[in-house]
Design an enzyme around this catalytic site. Structure first.
Site, PDB file in Angstrom:
ATOM      1  CG  HIS A  86      -9.352  -0.944   4.899  1.00 30.47           C
ATOM      2  ND1 HIS A  86      -8.739  -1.064   3.671  1.00 30.47           N
ATOM      3  CD2 HIS A  86      -9.103   0.306   5.319  1.00 30.47           C
ATOM      4  CE1 HIS A  86      -8.146   0.071   3.381  1.00 30.47           C
ATOM      5  NE2 HIS A  86      -8.343   0.928   4.364  1.00 30.47           N
ATOM      6  CG  ASP A  87     -11.963   2.875   3.889  1.00 28.02           C
ATOM      7  OD1 ASP A  87     -11.534   2.654   5.039  1.00 28.02           O
ATOM      8  OD2 ASP A  87     -11.414   3.640   3.087  1.00 28.02           O
ATOM      9  CG  ASP A 129      -4.681   5.851   0.658  1.00 26.82           C
ATOM     10  OD1 ASP A 129      -5.664   5.132   0.850  1.00 26.82           O
ATOM     11  OD2 ASP A 129      -4.508   6.946   1.219  1.00 26.82           O
ATOM     12  CD  GLU A 135       7.317  -9.561 -10.182  1.00 27.05           C
ATOM     13  OE1 GLU A 135       6.571 -10.553 -10.174  1.00 27.05           O
ATOM     14  OE2 GLU A 135       7.503  -8.850  -9.194  1.00 27.05           O
ATOM     15  CG  ASP A 151      -2.245   0.554   1.039  1.00 23.98           C
ATOM     16  OD1 ASP A 151      -2.325   1.632   0.428  1.00 23.98           O
ATOM     17  OD2 ASP A 151      -3.230  -0.073   1.468  1.00 23.98           O
TER      18      ASP A 151
HETATM   19  C1  LIG Z   1      -9.929   1.971   1.002  1.00 19.31           C
HETATM   20  C2  LIG Z   1      -8.860   2.810   1.607  1.00 19.31           C
HETATM   21  O1  LIG Z   1      -7.702   2.410   1.652  1.00 19.31           O
HETATM   22  N1  LIG Z   1      -9.196   3.981   2.088  1.00 19.31           N
HETATM   23  C3  LIG Z   1      -8.257   4.868   2.710  1.00 19.31           C
HETATM   24  C4  LIG Z   1      -8.162   6.119   1.884  1.00 19.31           C
HETATM   25  O2  LIG Z   1      -7.313   7.028   2.448  1.00 19.31           O
HETATM   26  C5  LIG Z   1      -7.649   7.464   3.742  1.00 19.31           C
HETATM   27  C6  LIG Z   1      -6.567   8.385   4.171  1.00 19.31           C
HETATM   28  O3  LIG Z   1      -5.300   7.830   3.916  1.00 19.31           O
HETATM   29  C7  LIG Z   1      -7.814   6.279   4.698  1.00 19.31           C
HETATM   30  O4  LIG Z   1      -8.392   6.739   5.889  1.00 19.31           O
HETATM   31  C8  LIG Z   1      -8.711   5.226   4.105  1.00 19.31           C
HETATM   32  O5  LIG Z   1      -8.738   4.062   4.889  1.00 19.31           O
END
Ligand SMILES: CC(=O)N[C@H]1CO[C@H](CO)[C@@H](O)[C@@H]1O
Ligand SMILES: *[C@@H]1O[C@H](CO)[C@@H](O)[C@H](O)[C@H]1NC(C)=O
Ligand SMILES: [Ca+2]
Ligand SMILES: [Ca+2]
Length: 549
Positions: free
Chosen positions: A353-354, A216, A282, A110
């Protein structure tokens, strides 16, 4: 005469692995705790890699594992080159990469480029106006109203997590911008040094053997350049959302703080860094996260001869719920496939995870259908850990709440409406203490209440389960018809969708989903490509009358 033998040793790079990869998102905090402190860690991930291999996964995206004060559970990074001690050490990371390689699994990290933590050395020095770091972040003077001398922030911009996106620093005597929490100052991408720094971060991890990055929140990388607005950051105007109040992110039209043209150029520049490494073996993969409309998302793929990234396609997350019918689902698929530039690779996401858990969002009885959909469509499929088991959202009390988005509400009654904790509960490995996740007395988030029924061991033992169906479909995914075949999507009724992947005169895979409670008969005889005889190789939990192969 001498015979001259020439051996041509071709080290051909593996260029295509990502185009049909099944990518599994590991949320390390909640996957497996190896040392009993109640927090998942890298050794835990390494220990469970064989599980992912058996499931048919090709690559693992690890949510942030970097040094962080954890004010936004790791999305606030204080050093991009260090591993957070609660997750382990660099040695643990190297062991993870090595073990994954041996199993034929790839690791994707990430990358969080929009902001660092305010505890980053870069920010601490920037705040002190250290000449090298002075302009690493977006700093601006406040606006003083003549009348009362009261100082106001440089513009009316609002943070994603509510209230002003500007925070005053006493030390520097200026405001800094934070599009997310106060502890996440935005980096200044108009500074060439920042551009270089971030490319070096990519190279640092590529040198350690990772296969790519998930990037991100990319669409907020840039904000309007004050040079074009008389030296000021321009105010944004009111949105058309009547229910929003001034503190809400939704209150404004974000024309100066998101989806700026410069964003795409930076993505293409990073693609170029990744391409430097592709020649060494790769293809290095990049997928970008942006919550934007499909037209904006398509620009990430590339432009004017420059390659870009694969944008996450959140259509199945944003637009599918318990009531969605198959005509609407077909429209989501068609929109992406039609608008995507020729020769590009699609992506399908069922959760992260959101978002609320798949089972909680679409209903447990639709889990198999949605997992099958993502795995059978052309392109890359993303599965968030636990969705293969049909995990549901856990209940998290106010006392146990960790997510800053919920804590920031200071509201012990309504906090849960904003909380992302319920989808982040520990992975249920079995029915024992803490679902086999940890031996600790207390885990960082409690395990979901239903872990005695919804856990891996139970699902492996059962005759039929969400997990077994997922694993069967993942195995079928390896066949040519899905890897390379054509696509046909037909809504036969409002509740029956048929998806065919096929190679003419050779092979076909047909997926049939019935979203109603009723049984039905499907006549496939008018589908011309189906000249082959079909057999059932996988059937969902609620499909009676079919036996798995
Ligand atoms: C899905 C995801 O990774 N969302 C992230 C997007 O960015 C914000 C700030 O870095 C995070 O709070 C979220 O979890
Ligand atoms: C970082 O921000 C937090 C608020 O989120 C604050 O409590 C902390 O003191 C700040 N740290 C530094 C080093 O500025
Ligand atoms: Ca641990
Ligand atoms: Ca930004």
């Amino acid at each position: 005469m001498r015979l001259l033998l020439i051996f041509v040793v071709s080290v051909s790079a593996d260029l295509n692995w990502w185009k049909t990869a099944l990518v599994y998102q590991v949320y390390p905090r909640s996957f497996k705790d190896s040392d009993g402190d109640g927090i998942g860690d890298l050794k835990g991930v390494t220990e469970k890699l064989p599980y992912l291999k058996d499931t048919g996964i090709d690559a693992i995206w690890l949510s942030p594992i970097f040094l962080s004060p954890m004010r936004d559970v790791g999305y606030d990074i204080s050093d991009y080159r260090k591993i957070a001690p609660e997750f382990g050490t660099m040695l643990d990371f190297e062991m993870l990469v090595r073990t994954a390689k041996e199993l034929g699994l790839r690791i994707i990290l990430d990358f969080v480029p929009n902001h660092t933590s305010n505890e980053s050395e870069w920010f601490v020095r920037s705040q002190k106006s250290d000449p090298h770091y002075k302009d690493y972040y977006i700093w601006a003077d406040g606006i003083t109203k003549e009348a009362d001398q009261e100082m106001l922030p440089p513009s009316n911009w609002v943070s994603h997590f509510r209230k002003s996106a500007w925070k005053y620093s006493e030390e520097r005597g200026q405001y800094y911008l934070h599009q997310f929490v106060i502890g996440q100052p935005d980096l200044n991408y108009r500074n060439e040094k920042v551009q270089e720094e971030m490319k070096e971060v990519l190279r640092f991890w590529l040198d350690r053997g990772v296969s790519g990055f998930r990037v991100d929140a990319v669409n907020v990388l840039y904000e309007a350049d004050p040079k074009n607005y008389g030296g000021r950051y321009p105010d944004e105007s009111r949105s058309d959302d009547p229910s929003a109040v001034p503190d809400d992110y939704e209150y404004l039209k974000h024309i100066y703080t998101r989806d700026l043209d410069e964003v795409y150029t930076t993505i293409y520049d990073w693609r170029q860094v990744l391409d430097e490494y592709t020649s060494k073996g790769e293809y290095k993969f990049m997928v970008t996260e942006a919550y934007a409309d499909v037209e904006h998302l398509m620009r990430y793929y590339g432009a004017e001869g420059r390659n870009g990234s694969v944008p996450f396609n959140f259509g199945l997350v944003d637009k599918v719920n318990k009531d969605t019918n198959v005509v609407e689902i077909k429209a989501i698929i068609d929109e992406w496939m039609t608008k995507m530039p020729a020769g590009k690779v699609a992506s399908w996401v069922n959760g992260n995870h959101d978002q609320p858990r798949l089972a909680s969002r679409v209903g447990t009885n639709r889990v198999d259908a949605m997992n099958m959909l993502a795995l059978i469509l052309p392109g890359i499929a993303f599965t968030y850990q636990g969705e293969e088991l049909g995990m549901t959202d856990g209940f998290i009390s106010w006392e146990d709440t960790q997510d800053p988005r919920a804590c920031n509400t200071d509201d012990p009654v309504n906090y849960w409406k904003h909380s992302r904790d319920p989808c982040r509960t520990p992975f249920p490995w079995d029915g024992s203490l803490n679902a086999g996740f940890s031996t600790s007395d207390r885990t960082w988030l409690p395990v979901a209440d239903n872990y005695k029924e919804v856990n891996l061991e139970t699902e492996i033992t059962a005759l039929k389960s969400h997990y077994k169906f997922y694993r069967d479909v993942a195995a079928i995914r390896k066949c040519d018809a899905i890897q390379k075949g054509r696509l046909d999507v037909k809504a036969l009724t409002e509740s029956i969708l048929v998806i065919v992947r096929w190679i003419p005169n050779a092979e076909a895979v047909v997926a049939i989903m019935n979203l109603s409670e009723n049984t039905g008969t499907v006549d496939l005889s008018n589908m011309e490509m189906l000249t082959v005889k079909l057999k059932v190789v996988a059937s969902g939990v609620d499909c009676n009358g079919f036996e798995n192969k």
